[in-house]
Each structure stands twice: as structure tokens, then as C-alpha cells.
Scaffold this active site. Structure first.
Site, PDB file in Angstrom:
ATOM      1  CD  GLU A 140      -2.827   0.918   2.530  1.00  0.00           C
ATOM      2  OE1 GLU A 140      -3.466   1.908   2.932  1.00  0.00           O
ATOM      3  OE2 GLU A 140      -2.912  -0.216   3.060  1.00  0.00           O
ATOM      4  CD  GLU A 144      -4.098   6.581   5.504  1.00  0.00           C
ATOM      5  OE1 GLU A 144      -5.051   5.804   5.639  1.00  0.00           O
ATOM      6  OE2 GLU A 144      -3.025   6.481   6.139  1.00  0.00           O
TER       7      GLU A 144
END
Length: 266
Positions: A140, A144
Site C-alpha cells: 500500500e 491520508e
């Protein structure tokens, strides 16, 4: 028809149309895309993109994915992902929007023009991911935004399920006040994150392992469960928020295909 509009930080092609997506993807295996693309609203269709609609029962996520939480706003051409209280029947406190690329992508440059979502406990994002649902280990790469402090962004990566670089970086602006260009360059031996063309973080294979598996591009807005609240903060039960996305692009390593940043001022 591709329209354009100038914002304070970037000039971007506008979303022109969001087509309803077809039924759920049935296969966990995805073809790896070896060509680049740049997406506006008229490209968010069943051939390339999928709007999530399912309930992840994991306790770390207090959000059910709903297609009603993804819509196009013709006023500014944004693809809007919304967060709102969920029906009690879902077993979750909130419903949110998530869109994912149907195909996988690999090394190259990833860009998004977006406005982050505000609110204590709210997370909005742009990231790539693969994991057990896709019958692979967990790799990943993330942008964010925590709505509790949108003067910073969290930059993270996972390799085979282990968190590697992960830190909050000051932006010197409020990410909820308007669109900015966020990008990361993913190479076999390095990862570099950018905002508005300025480097935020550079990690090499000497610093930490670099993700290597093909992944899917995701955008979403969500609230975490109790185990996430030390990080995200706690969202009041009546929380409503939105994140706005104007452009998404992928340029494979070594290619020269259009990018969202082609519309930004030099």
C-alpha cells in the site's frame, strides 16, 4: 468536451459526467495496466472505475460503503465523496464513498487534484492498495488526510502487511480550503511524495523496503472504529463531511502520458 477552471493553486480539467457503474466486480484478480491514463468525470465508468458497495465488518472501520455517497457536482466539476450517519441496519455509524480502479497499476507517477474533508474522526484519502481480498500480500502507498488537523498529511506505505514510512508532514496550508495537486512517484528503489510540485518525503530502498506488487488506485472517505480513534480522533454521531476530487492520473515509469499536473501553472 473537456472544460477547464482556474483554482488558487492549479488549473484542472473538470469532471463533465459521472456514469453509474455496473455490478460489483466478481473476480479478485485484476489485469495490470501498462499504459497511463488521466481521468475526469466522463471517464468514471464501468470500464475503468468501480464504486464500492459493501459492508466491511472489521471493527477498525465504522463506515459502510454506499454508492449514494459518490456523486458529481456540476457547479465546480468535482467528484464528491460524502460521509453521513448510516442506517442502523448496517451495524455501522457512518456511510461513506469509495471509488477504486478496476485494473492494477505498478511503478510510475500517481497524481490527484483534491480538496480534503474536515471533521474530527474523518479520514479522506488517495492511495494504492493490494491485499488478501485480491489474493496477494498487503502492499500500500498512501496520502491520508485526518480531518482533525488538515494542515498536515499522513504519508505511509506497507510492504507485505508491515508499515514502512509513516509520518505526518506539514503542508503550510489547510487542505480543506481548496484543491491542491498531490503526487507520489513509485520506483523499484524509491518512493517520493509531492504537493503542488514540492517534495514532501523521499524514501529509498536503503531506508526501508519499497512496495513491489501491482496495486489498485483508491479514493475514499471514512471514520474508524474505536481502535483508530487515538490516531483519527472520535467523530460525533451526527458528523457529515465531503472530500472533492477533480483529476486522477497515472503515468507508468518511463512513459510520457498526460498527467493532472499538465493543467497546473508552470
Amino acid at each position: 468536451m473537456l472544460l477547464s477552471k482556474s483554482f488558487s493553486n492549479v488549473t484542472v480539467g473538470l469532471f463533465a459526467l459521472v456514469s453509474p457503474l455496473a455490478a460489483d466486480t466478481t473476480s479478485n484478480q485484476a489485469e495490470t495496466l501498462d499504459s497511463g491514463f488521466i481521468s475526469y468525470g466522463d471517464d468514471l465508468n464501468s470500464d475503468r472505475w468501480y464504486i464500492s458497495k459493501y459492508n466491511n465488518e472489521a471493527s477498525w472501520l465504522d463506515t459502510v460503503w454506499s454508492r449514494d455517497a459518490v456523486e458529481y457536482d456540476p457547479k465546480d466539476g468535482a467528484l464528491v465523496l460524502s460521509l453521513s450517519p448510516a442506517p442502523a441496519s448496517t451495524g455501522k455509524s457512518f456511510q461513506g464513498g469509495e471509488v477504486q480502479l478496476r485494473q492494477q497499476t505498478s511503478f510510475g507517477r500517481y497524481e490527484v487534484i483534491m480538496t480534503a474533508a474536515p471533521g474530527d474522526g474523518v479520514v479522506s484519502s488517495f492511495f494504492t492498495y493490494t491485499g488478501p481480498h485480491f489474493e496477494t500480500p498487503h502492499d500500500e502507498i498512501d496520502f491520508e488526510f485526518l480531518g482533525r488537523d488538515t494542515s498536515e498529511v499522513w504519508l505511509t506505505a506497507f510492504v507485505e502487511g508491515e508499515k514502512k514510512p509513516g509520518q505526518a508532514v506539514d503542508l503550510e496550508f489547510d487542505a480543506t480550503e481548496g484543491p491542491h495537486l498531490y503526487a507520489f512517484d513509485w520506483q523499484p528503489d524509491s518512493l517520493t511524495w509531492y504537493v503542488d510540485g514540492q517534495e514532501l518525503l523521499h524514501v529509498t530502498a536503503e531506508d526501508a523496503p519499497i512496495p513491489s506488487l501491482p496495486q489498485k488506485i483508491f479514493i475514499n472517505i471514512w471514520v474508524g472504529g474505536e481502535g483508530q480513534q487515538d490516531w483519527t480522533g472520535a467523530a460525533p454521531k451526527n458528523t457529515m463531511s465531503t472530500a472533492r476530487y477533480y483529476c486522477i492520473s497515472y503515468r507508468p515509469a518511463g512513459a510520457d502520458t498526460p498527467q493532472c499536473s499538465d493543467w497546473s501553472p508552470q
